[in-house]
Design a protein around this motif. Structure first.
Motif, PDB file in Angstrom:
ATOM      1  N   PRO A  29      98.848  49.313  40.321  1.00  0.00           N
ATOM      2  CA  PRO A  29      98.276  47.971  40.521  1.00  0.00           C
ATOM      3  C   PRO A  29      99.295  46.971  41.040  1.00  0.00           C
ATOM      4  CG  PRO A  29      98.597  48.435  38.181  1.00  0.00           C
ATOM      5  CD  PRO A  29      98.869  49.713  38.899  1.00  0.00           C
ATOM      6  N   LEU A  30      98.899  46.249  42.062  1.00  0.00           N
ATOM      7  CA  LEU A  30      99.730  45.188  42.626  1.00  0.00           C
ATOM      8  C   LEU A  30      99.104  43.819  42.395  1.00  0.00           C
ATOM      9  CD1 LEU A  30     100.565  46.781  46.119  1.00  0.00           C
ATOM     10  CD2 LEU A  30     101.883  46.968  43.989  1.00  0.00           C
ATOM     11  N   LEU A  31      97.797  43.726  42.630  1.00  0.00           N
ATOM     12  CA  LEU A  31      97.076  42.460  42.499  1.00  0.00           C
ATOM     13  C   LEU A  31      95.663  42.741  42.013  1.00  0.00           C
ATOM     14  CD1 LEU A  31      96.587  39.410  43.027  1.00  0.00           C
ATOM     15  CD2 LEU A  31      96.038  40.023  45.402  1.00  0.00           C
ATOM     16  N   GLY A  32      95.294  42.100  40.916  1.00  0.00           N
ATOM     17  CA  GLY A  32      93.955  42.292  40.359  1.00  0.00           C
ATOM     18  C   GLY A  32      93.164  40.999  40.348  1.00  0.00           C
ATOM     19  N   ILE A  33      91.885  41.105  40.691  1.00  0.00           N
ATOM     20  CA  ILE A  33      90.979  39.954  40.643  1.00  0.00           C
ATOM     21  C   ILE A  33      89.895  40.261  39.612  1.00  0.00           C
ATOM     22  CG2 ILE A  33      89.411  38.467  41.928  1.00  0.00           C
ATOM     23  CD1 ILE A  33      92.279  38.319  42.929  1.00  0.00           C
ATOM     24  N   ASP A  34      89.878  39.484  38.560  1.00  0.00           N
ATOM     25  CA  ASP A  34      88.917  39.669  37.474  1.00  0.00           C
ATOM     26  C   ASP A  34      87.571  39.082  37.894  1.00  0.00           C
ATOM     27  OD1 ASP A  34      87.517  39.844  35.096  1.00  0.00           O
ATOM     28  OD2 ASP A  34      89.035  38.847  33.876  1.00  0.00           O
ATOM     29  N   VAL A  35      86.527  39.909  37.945  1.00  0.00           N
ATOM     30  CA  VAL A  35      85.210  39.396  38.299  1.00  0.00           C
ATOM     31  C   VAL A  35      84.210  39.546  37.147  1.00  0.00           C
ATOM     32  CG1 VAL A  35      85.452  39.559  40.789  1.00  0.00           C
ATOM     33  CG2 VAL A  35      84.662  41.553  39.541  1.00  0.00           C
ATOM     34  N   TRP A  36      84.736  39.646  35.918  1.00  0.00           N
ATOM     35  CA  TRP A  36      83.859  39.455  34.763  1.00  0.00           C
ATOM     36  C   TRP A  36      83.437  37.983  34.763  1.00  0.00           C
ATOM     37  CZ3 TRP A  36      83.019  42.409  29.984  1.00  0.00           C
ATOM     38  CH2 TRP A  36      83.390  43.758  30.098  1.00  0.00           C
ATOM     39  N   GLU A  37      82.225  37.714  34.324  1.00  0.00           N
ATOM     40  CA  GLU A  37      81.760  36.320  34.366  1.00  0.00           C
ATOM     41  C   GLU A  37      82.593  35.395  33.496  1.00  0.00           C
ATOM     42  OE1 GLU A  37      77.562  35.925  33.653  1.00  0.00           O
ATOM     43  OE2 GLU A  37      77.106  36.266  35.774  1.00  0.00           O
ATOM     44  N   HIS A  38      83.213  35.924  32.446  1.00  0.00           N
ATOM     45  CA  HIS A  38      84.012  35.031  31.592  1.00  0.00           C
ATOM     46  C   HIS A  38      85.211  34.452  32.354  1.00  0.00           C
ATOM     47  CE1 HIS A  38      86.121  38.973  30.280  1.00  0.00           C
ATOM     48  NE2 HIS A  38      87.008  38.318  30.982  1.00  0.00           N
ATOM     49  N   ALA A  39      85.547  35.054  33.501  1.00  0.00           N
ATOM     50  CA  ALA A  39      86.679  34.567  34.290  1.00  0.00           C
ATOM     51  C   ALA A  39      86.331  33.341  35.131  1.00  0.00           C
ATOM     52  CB  ALA A  39      87.195  35.680  35.206  1.00  0.00           C
ATOM     53  N   TYR A  40      85.028  33.052  35.303  1.00  0.00           N
ATOM     54  CA  TYR A  40      84.679  31.959  36.224  1.00  0.00           C
ATOM     55  C   TYR A  40      83.387  31.213  35.889  1.00  0.00           C
ATOM     56  CZ  TYR A  40      81.543  35.548  38.224  1.00  0.00           C
ATOM     57  OH  TYR A  40      80.577  36.521  38.399  1.00  0.00           O
ATOM     58  N   TYR A  41      82.548  31.720  34.993  1.00  0.00           N
ATOM     59  CA  TYR A  41      81.194  31.179  34.854  1.00  0.00           C
ATOM     60  C   TYR A  41      81.166  29.703  34.439  1.00  0.00           C
ATOM     61  CZ  TYR A  41      76.208  30.966  33.902  1.00  0.00           C
ATOM     62  OH  TYR A  41      74.879  30.627  33.942  1.00  0.00           O
ATOM     63  N   LEU A  42      82.022  29.289  33.534  1.00  0.00           N
ATOM     64  CA  LEU A  42      82.003  27.901  33.078  1.00  0.00           C
ATOM     65  C   LEU A  42      82.253  26.915  34.214  1.00  0.00           C
ATOM     66  CD1 LEU A  42      83.936  28.069  29.664  1.00  0.00           C
ATOM     67  CD2 LEU A  42      81.488  27.738  30.027  1.00  0.00           C
ATOM     68  N   GLN A  43      82.908  27.353  35.258  1.00  0.00           N
ATOM     69  CA  GLN A  43      83.241  26.477  36.374  1.00  0.00           C
ATOM     70  C   GLN A  43      82.385  26.739  37.611  1.00  0.00           C
ATOM     71  OE1 GLN A  43      87.402  26.588  37.261  1.00  0.00           O
ATOM     72  NE2 GLN A  43      87.294  25.095  38.925  1.00  0.00           N
ATOM     73  N   TYR A  44      82.124  28.007  37.888  1.00  0.00           N
ATOM     74  CA  TYR A  44      81.429  28.361  39.124  1.00  0.00           C
ATOM     75  C   TYR A  44      80.018  28.908  38.892  1.00  0.00           C
ATOM     76  CZ  TYR A  44      86.043  27.831  41.203  1.00  0.00           C
ATOM     77  OH  TYR A  44      87.256  27.325  41.616  1.00  0.00           O
ATOM     78  N   LYS A  45      79.592  28.889  37.616  1.00  0.00           N
ATOM     79  CA  LYS A  45      78.268  29.419  37.255  1.00  0.00           C
ATOM     80  C   LYS A  45      78.141  30.862  37.758  1.00  0.00           C
ATOM     81  CE  LYS A  45      77.628  25.432  35.491  1.00  0.00           C
ATOM     82  NZ  LYS A  45      77.960  25.284  34.059  1.00  0.00           N
ATOM     83  N   ASN A  46      77.023  31.176  38.404  1.00  0.00           N
ATOM     84  CA  ASN A  46      76.834  32.557  38.854  1.00  0.00           C
ATOM     85  C   ASN A  46      77.195  32.749  40.332  1.00  0.00           C
ATOM     86  OD1 ASN A  46      74.693  31.065  39.844  1.00  0.00           O
ATOM     87  ND2 ASN A  46      73.214  32.741  39.690  1.00  0.00           N
ATOM     88  N   VAL A  47      77.933  31.775  40.884  1.00  0.00           N
ATOM     89  CA  VAL A  47      78.298  31.851  42.304  1.00  0.00           C
ATOM     90  C   VAL A  47      79.688  32.482  42.420  1.00  0.00           C
ATOM     91  CG1 VAL A  47      78.418  30.614  44.490  1.00  0.00           C
ATOM     92  CG2 VAL A  47      76.963  29.742  42.645  1.00  0.00           C
ATOM     93  N   ARG A  48      79.744  33.773  42.283  1.00  0.00           N
ATOM     94  CA  ARG A  48      81.020  34.495  42.318  1.00  0.00           C
ATOM     95  C   ARG A  48      81.797  34.274  43.613  1.00  0.00           C
ATOM     96  NH1 ARG A  48      80.911  40.861  41.244  1.00  0.00           N
ATOM     97  NH2 ARG A  48      80.220  40.173  39.165  1.00  0.00           N
ATOM     98  N   PRO A  49      81.134  34.223  44.790  1.00  0.00           N
ATOM     99  CA  PRO A  49      81.891  34.009  46.032  1.00  0.00           C
ATOM    100  C   PRO A  49      82.707  32.714  46.043  1.00  0.00           C
ATOM    101  CG  PRO A  49      79.723  34.871  46.538  1.00  0.00           C
ATOM    102  CD  PRO A  49      79.714  34.546  45.070  1.00  0.00           C
ATOM    103  N   ASP A  50      82.201  31.643  45.386  1.00  0.00           N
ATOM    104  CA  ASP A  50      82.962  30.394  45.340  1.00  0.00           C
ATOM    105  C   ASP A  50      84.260  30.583  44.553  1.00  0.00           C
ATOM    106  OD1 ASP A  50      80.989  29.206  46.791  1.00  0.00           O
ATOM    107  OD2 ASP A  50      80.224  27.935  45.165  1.00  0.00           O
ATOM    108  N   TYR A  51      84.171  31.292  43.447  1.00  0.00           N
ATOM    109  CA  TYR A  51      85.354  31.607  42.644  1.00  0.00           C
ATOM    110  C   TYR A  51      86.348  32.428  43.457  1.00  0.00           C
ATOM    111  CZ  TYR A  51      87.859  34.771  39.377  1.00  0.00           C
ATOM    112  OH  TYR A  51      88.786  35.550  38.721  1.00  0.00           O
ATOM    113  N   LEU A  52      85.836  33.411  44.193  1.00  0.00           N
ATOM    114  CA  LEU A  52      86.702  34.277  44.985  1.00  0.00           C
ATOM    115  C   LEU A  52      87.374  33.512  46.129  1.00  0.00           C
ATOM    116  CD1 LEU A  52      84.449  37.455  45.115  1.00  0.00           C
ATOM    117  CD2 LEU A  52      86.551  37.146  43.791  1.00  0.00           C
TER     118      LEU A  52
END
Length: 246
Positions: free
Chosen positions: A201-224
């Motif tokens: 592993p060099l770089l990991g992106i967490d896409v569990w909802e707990h990583a972004y939901y409070l801020q980005y809701k269900n819009v994962r692309p905005d978080y990414l």
């Protein structure tokens, strides 16, 4: 973390027709011995401190998310891993083969969560400390990215597409392949660690909802889109250098 090498032994044609308890008796002792040796000098995992304040990654990632993510979620994985290993050692000492097999998943899930998040925190940095700043053209990482993806923009686009497509919970990774000596991207479900695929592993992106939901809701692309503003490319460079040496 020796759970990374756990593999359930393949069933023979004869064992498929046997009772489950008989299968455990025939197959588990070897697995149990392997894990018991691995955990012989077991030292409990600890929740690492973040290398920055909870609010340091704002506005890309809110301080509230970072605090909950670290104190609650990461801590739960560390606690679950430690308990899983302790329960395994207890079950092993009692010869409880059914329990041993059940604990395989517990150790892998929680141990993977502990490892993944420990990498994730160092993969990020405040903009004031280089977060989002790409390496120069002479960097070995830049050369590897250019060779495989053509540019950082292409890498980011492809990894974002991969992460967006993760169904449910999981991770998107940039990893180093020791066999090909090249970098590649890979998605992993749940908390499965990238190392089980043979990639470093060099770089990991967490896409569990707990990583972004409070801020980005269900819009994962905005978080990414926003997380790249705080990616610690210096850390990714260091990980590539170490992986290449080994």
């Amino acid at each position: 973390f020796f759970f990374l090498m756990i593999r359930r032994p393949p069933r023979s044609t004869q064992s498929r027709s046997s009772a489950a308890s008989d299968v455990y008796k025939r197959q588990v002792p070897g697995l149990s011995a392997h894990l018991k040796r691995g955990f012989a000098n077991f030292v409990q995992a600890k929740l690492p401190d973040l290398p920055y304040d909870y609010g340091a990654l704002e506005p890309a990632i809110s301080g509230q998310i970072m605090e909950l993510h670290h104190k609650k979620h990461h801590n739960a994985y560390v606690t679950g891993y430690n308990k899983g290993v302790e329960d395994f050692l207890d079950a092993s000492s009692k010869g409880d083969h059914n329990k041993i097999l059940q604990l395989e998943k517990v150790i892998r899930f929680n141990g993977g969560g502990a490892i993944n998040h420990s990498i994730f925190w160092t993969n990020l940095a405040p903009t004031s400390r280089g977060g989002g700043q790409l390496p120069d053209n002479n960097s070995p990482l830049t050369k590897a990215v250019t060779q495989t993806f053509g540019s950082y923009d292409n890498l980011i686009s492809q990894l974002n597409t991969l992460c967006t497509g993760v169904q449910g919970s999981g991770w998107g990774w940039l990893g180093y392949n020791p066999k090909t000596k090249q970098i590649e991207i890979k998605d992993m479900p749940n908390q499965d660690p990238l190392t089980i695929t043979g990639l470093v592993p060099l770089l990991g992106i967490d896409v569990w909802e707990h990583a972004y939901y409070l801020q980005y809701k269900n819009v994962r692309p905005d978080y990414l889109k926003e997380i790249w503003k705080v990616v610690n490319w210096k850390n990714v460079e260091e990980r590539l250098a170490e992986a290449s040496r080994n």
